[in-house]
Write an enzyme that holds these catalytic residues in place. Structure first.
Site, PDB file in Angstrom:
ATOM      1  N   CYS A   1       0.882  -1.163   0.000  1.00  0.00           N
ATOM      2  CA  CYS A   1       0.000   0.000   0.000  1.00  0.00           C
ATOM      3  C   CYS A   1       0.921   1.214   0.000  1.00  0.00           C
ATOM      4  O   CYS A   1       1.928   1.209  -0.699  1.00  0.00           O
ATOM      5  CB  CYS A   1      -0.973  -0.031   1.180  1.00  0.00           C
ATOM      6  SG  CYS A   1      -0.234  -0.422   2.783  1.00  0.00           S
ATOM      7  N   GLU A   2       0.643   2.256   0.785  1.00  0.00           N
ATOM      8  CA  GLU A   2       1.560   3.390   0.844  1.00  0.00           C
ATOM      9  C   GLU A   2       2.755   3.070   1.738  1.00  0.00           C
ATOM     10  O   GLU A   2       3.901   3.166   1.332  1.00  0.00           O
ATOM     11  CB  GLU A   2       0.834   4.640   1.369  1.00  0.00           C
ATOM     12  CG  GLU A   2      -0.186   5.209   0.411  1.00  0.00           C
ATOM     13  CD  GLU A   2       0.433   5.829  -0.818  1.00  0.00           C
ATOM     14  OE1 GLU A   2       1.615   6.210  -0.765  1.00  0.00           O
ATOM     15  OE2 GLU A   2      -0.262   5.924  -1.845  1.00  0.00           O
TER      16      GLU A   2
END
EC number: 3.1.3.16
Length: 384
Positions: free
Chosen positions: A263-264
């Site tokens: 994800c981030e």
């Protein structure tokens, strides 16, 4: 008073010209990211989900925005106590007008405009911390500095993507090292790891599963790529994507490939997907899946909403196990089953998500009179 946007170059000048005494920087990122790397002298605004939900983009008390009593007292003085500017930043937003209503930065800006009717000007940093730290790392501090020898070695390298590698001395903790192996064909990491072609080549990664708000084009031309957009919010529905993600991972496995789930930051969303995969394919309980992944990537911390969805997923795909000592009453069970289950988990797991409001932990009072109970002769609860 209004919010003014400013770029990193101007903030750098303000920090040098005004010094820390004249400019206050409020960092609205999660505390984990702030503690790992932040603008020098900045203050973290760690609004919990309950405050954000109640605010709905409106103003909240100054004590939530400025936990530091000295800074709060100074800013609330007439004229702002000598402070000329208050700069608000988040991870990477470019326009404050487009901030989500439930975002911490939106609530902080609204609150500052309400409580600072005169005095310091309120600014929003365009591009957030990501852009500023990539341009002016000398204005930032990192919790885990890397040795000068390793730093000099990294500076001389170019990635296979054709871009210079940023100074690793200012890399957040969740971007340190490389992706971790969960299973021989399944890896977990951050967006930074997914953007580094040398990491992917060294691990023989053949596919990327991106579980974040933003898609990425870096290093994806020669890889099997899937994007599942999910917000890192306690209200986001991630469980509806579990089967889709599991099918993609299995497809890569069956083809003899390896997939990196990211994800981030590789802290909340992607670990949740990896836990769901272990629960579905390896019959791991939630506790087992969490501890298995935590041992391999210590920074994982799924938000409370995701943990609740994983717990529900466990009840759907795994056979239930009898509890040794059930609650004494059905009403108590209804109010405490979820919280009680989480309290039986390991200390690491209990600290991995937001603190649940303590009011939920209190027993629910019964105001109605209890009529005579007509119990079934087949199943009678002797403890009530």
């Amino acid at each position: 008073m209004k919010v003014t946007s400013l770029d990193g170059r101007r903030l750098r000048k303000m920090l040098r010209k005004e010094a820390e005494a004249r400019c206050v920087v409020l960092d609205c990122r999660p505390y984990l990211a702030f503690a790992a790397s932040s603008v020098r002298g900045s203050l973290n605004v760690n609004l919990n989900s309950v405050v954000l939900r109640r605010a709905r983009g409106g103003a909240v008390s100054a004590r939530y925005v400025l936990a530091d009593e000295a800074a709060r007292a100074r800013l609330l003085q007439e004229g702002g106590g000598g402070v000329a500017a208050v700069v608000v930043l988040d991870q990477g937003s470019r326009h404050w007008q487009k901030l989500r209503e439930e975002s911490a930065a939106r609530v902080v800006l609204t609150s500052l405009l309400a409580c600072l009717s005169a005095g310091p000007r309120v600014y929003f940093l365009k591009g957030g911390y990501e852009t500023f730290y990539s341009q002016y790392p000398e204005c930032c501090v990192d919790a885990k500095p890397i040795s000068q020898e390793k730093l000099e070695g990294e500076r001389g390298l170019l990635s296979q993507c054709g871009k210079p590698i940023l100074s690793v001395a200012y890399r957040p903790a969740y971007d340190q090292g490389g992706p971790v192996e969960i299973l021989p064909f399944l890896y977990l990491g951050s967006a930074y790891h997914a953007s580094k072609c040398e990491f992917l080549a060294n691990l023989h990664i053949t596919a990327l599963l991106n579980v974040s708000r933003r898609t990425s084009e870096a290093c994806t031309t020669h890889l099997h790529y899937k994007w599942i957009p999910v917000e890192d919010s306690h209200t986001a529905d991630i469980s509806s994507h579990f089967q889709e993600a599991i099918d993609f991972i299995d497809c890569v496995r069956e083809e003899g490939g390896k997939v990196l789930v990211h994800c981030e930051a590789g802290v909340s969303r992607s670990p949740t997907i990896c836990m769901a995969y272990l629960m579905k394919t390896k019959q791991f309980r939630l506790k087992e899946a969490f501890e298995y992944i935590k041992q391999r990537r210590s920074v994982v911390s799924p938000n409370f909403g995701f943990m609740g969805q994983l717990l529900q997923y466990e009840s759907e795909i795994l056979p239930s196990t009898p509890t040794p000592q059930p609650p004494s009453c059905q009403g108590e069970a209804a109010s405490s089953t979820f919280i009680g289950h989480l309290q039986t988990l390991s200390p690491d797991m209990q600290g991995a998500y937001c603190t649940f409001p303590t009011s939920v932990l209190a027993p629910v009072p019964t105001h109605a009179t209890v009529a005579e109970l007509h119990r079934s002769p087949v199943a009678t609860a002797t403890s009530c």
